[in-house]
Design a protein around this motif. Sequence first.
Motif, PDB file in Angstrom:
ATOM      1  N   GLU A   1       2.362   4.744  -5.236  1.00 59.87           N
ATOM      2  CA  GLU A   1       1.898   3.513  -5.857  1.00 59.87           C
ATOM      3  C   GLU A   1       2.813   3.126  -7.016  1.00 59.87           C
ATOM      4  O   GLU A   1       3.164   1.953  -7.190  1.00 59.87           O
ATOM      5  CB  GLU A   1       0.467   3.683  -6.352  1.00 59.87           C
TER       6      GLU A   1
ATOM      7  N   THR B   1       0.836  -1.191   0.000  1.00 61.01           N
ATOM      8  CA  THR B   1       0.000   0.000   0.000  1.00 61.01           C
ATOM      9  C   THR B   1       0.873   1.244   0.000  1.00 61.01           C
ATOM     10  O   THR B   1       2.015   1.227   0.448  1.00 61.01           O
ATOM     11  CB  THR B   1      -0.943   0.058   1.217  1.00 61.01           C
TER      12      THR B   1
ATOM     13  N   ARG C   1      -5.075   5.499   1.591  1.00 59.21           N
ATOM     14  CA  ARG C   1      -5.864   6.686   1.940  1.00 59.21           C
ATOM     15  C   ARG C   1      -7.294   6.600   1.417  1.00 59.21           C
ATOM     16  O   ARG C   1      -8.103   7.478   1.702  1.00 59.21           O
ATOM     17  CB  ARG C   1      -5.171   7.941   1.424  1.00 59.21           C
ATOM     18  N   GLU C   2      -7.584   5.561   0.662  1.00 55.42           N
ATOM     19  CA  GLU C   2      -8.962   5.328   0.249  1.00 55.42           C
ATOM     20  C   GLU C   2      -9.733   4.693   1.401  1.00 55.42           C
ATOM     21  O   GLU C   2      -9.227   3.784   2.063  1.00 55.42           O
ATOM     22  CB  GLU C   2      -9.001   4.417  -0.973  1.00 55.42           C
TER      23      GLU C   2
ATOM     24  N   TYR D   1     -10.146   0.687   1.399  1.00 56.71           N
ATOM     25  CA  TYR D   1      -9.067  -0.158   0.898  1.00 56.71           C
ATOM     26  C   TYR D   1      -8.966  -1.487   1.638  1.00 56.71           C
ATOM     27  O   TYR D   1      -8.589  -2.508   1.046  1.00 56.71           O
ATOM     28  CB  TYR D   1      -7.725   0.585   0.939  1.00 56.71           C
TER      29      TYR D   1
ATOM     30  N   GLY E   1       0.280   5.913  -0.136  1.00 61.21           N
ATOM     31  CA  GLY E   1      -0.698   6.964   0.111  1.00 61.21           C
ATOM     32  C   GLY E   1      -0.869   7.957  -1.007  1.00 61.21           C
ATOM     33  O   GLY E   1      -1.714   8.849  -0.920  1.00 61.21           O
ATOM     34  N   THR E   2      -0.083   7.837  -2.071  1.00 65.11           N
ATOM     35  CA  THR E   2      -0.185   8.753  -3.201  1.00 65.11           C
ATOM     36  C   THR E   2      -0.035   7.958  -4.494  1.00 65.11           C
ATOM     37  O   THR E   2       0.470   6.830  -4.507  1.00 65.11           O
ATOM     38  CB  THR E   2       0.910   9.827  -3.168  1.00 65.11           C
ATOM     39  N   VAL E   3      -0.446   8.575  -5.594  1.00 63.46           N
ATOM     40  CA  VAL E   3      -0.271   7.951  -6.905  1.00 63.46           C
ATOM     41  C   VAL E   3       1.207   7.730  -7.188  1.00 63.46           C
ATOM     42  O   VAL E   3       1.614   6.689  -7.724  1.00 63.46           O
ATOM     43  CB  VAL E   3      -0.917   8.826  -8.005  1.00 63.46           C
TER      44      VAL E   3
ATOM     45  N   ASN F   1      -4.148   1.933  -2.439  1.00 65.19           N
ATOM     46  CA  ASN F   1      -3.951   3.229  -1.810  1.00 65.19           C
ATOM     47  C   ASN F   1      -4.597   3.207  -0.419  1.00 65.19           C
ATOM     48  O   ASN F   1      -5.814   3.084  -0.313  1.00 65.19           O
ATOM     49  CB  ASN F   1      -4.568   4.350  -2.655  1.00 65.19           C
TER      50      ASN F   1
END
Length: 343
Positions: free
Chosen positions: A195, A188, A210-211, A214, A190-192, A208
């Motif tokens: 990722e 996992t 932060r979704e 998830y 927290g940002t694109v 992600n």
Amino acid sequence: MICSRFIRNYSTAMKAIRVSQSGGPDVLVHHDNAPIPEPKDDQLLIKLAYAGVNPVDTYLRQGGRGYNPPCLPYTPGKDGAGVVAAVGASVTGYTQGDRVYVYWGEVANGTYAQYTVSSPQGVGHLPKSVSYELGAAVGLSYFTAYRALVAKAAAKSGETVLVHGASGGVGTAAVQIARSLGCTVVATAGTVEGESVVRGCGAHYVYNHRESNYERKLLEEFPSGFDVVVEFAGDRNLVRDVALVGSNGRIVVVGSRAEPIGLDPRLTFRTECSIIGCALARTTDTERRRAAAYIGSGLELGWLRPVVAKVYPLANAKDAHADIMEPSRGATGKLLLKIQELL
């Protein structure tokens, strides 16, 4: 004493970051004329090109929470890369000019400086194919990841590993080591950007964190849970991890920054999981030799590929300390300090 076969060809003063009192990033003071440490008979003197920046550096700088700084003043920094400048009289296996990376720096004379001292047990040979910049990103990150996955979790080929928060220095190392062990790796970030980084490190599945949903997605894809969970924010995620781990799974807590949390022990009954702490400082000499051999092999063969997020000038060490403890920035690899150019 310096070995008699070595003729001193470096000055007596260096640029370095020194800490004279505990506190925030502002206590990191840049000096142009700090004394160069003198290696003992069983030590190496290393001229550094880059130094790594690690969360533990900030804990020691600030003090408290079980982290006591070295005797003041001191030079921070646990890892880096450069060349051997001097060899102690009883040291074997290294000669002046060898390219090396430091993974177990000396406490008071750390790597935020043009020179540092280290025992040969805390140093590895840096292959010519690996730059000083990437070599400085190995140190604590890969040794911590190895300890979490191999020494503590005993991860095995065919198992499923969740690296919870995988886009930082230790997280990217954990993804690569888990892949090298033959595990299915779920990560996992927290940002694109994070990722993308963990995909590049070899993660089979990326989510992600932060979704809001998830965890549900993870359990839909892996309904039996995970054999191993590597956790970097135990204060936020440990309760989640207990829900995500599989039968007889192992949760290895590498980091936790906030106050103690409330965890209902009955949550562990469902899977009979184990919650294991991971502290690099408790590594034995045997464990350290095994880790060094494994990581050194990865560097030579090329599957170990450190990820560098940002490089700061040595004089801007306080900015690096502020950034590494800011969770909103979203990690994308390891932070480094550039100290000087080396051939």
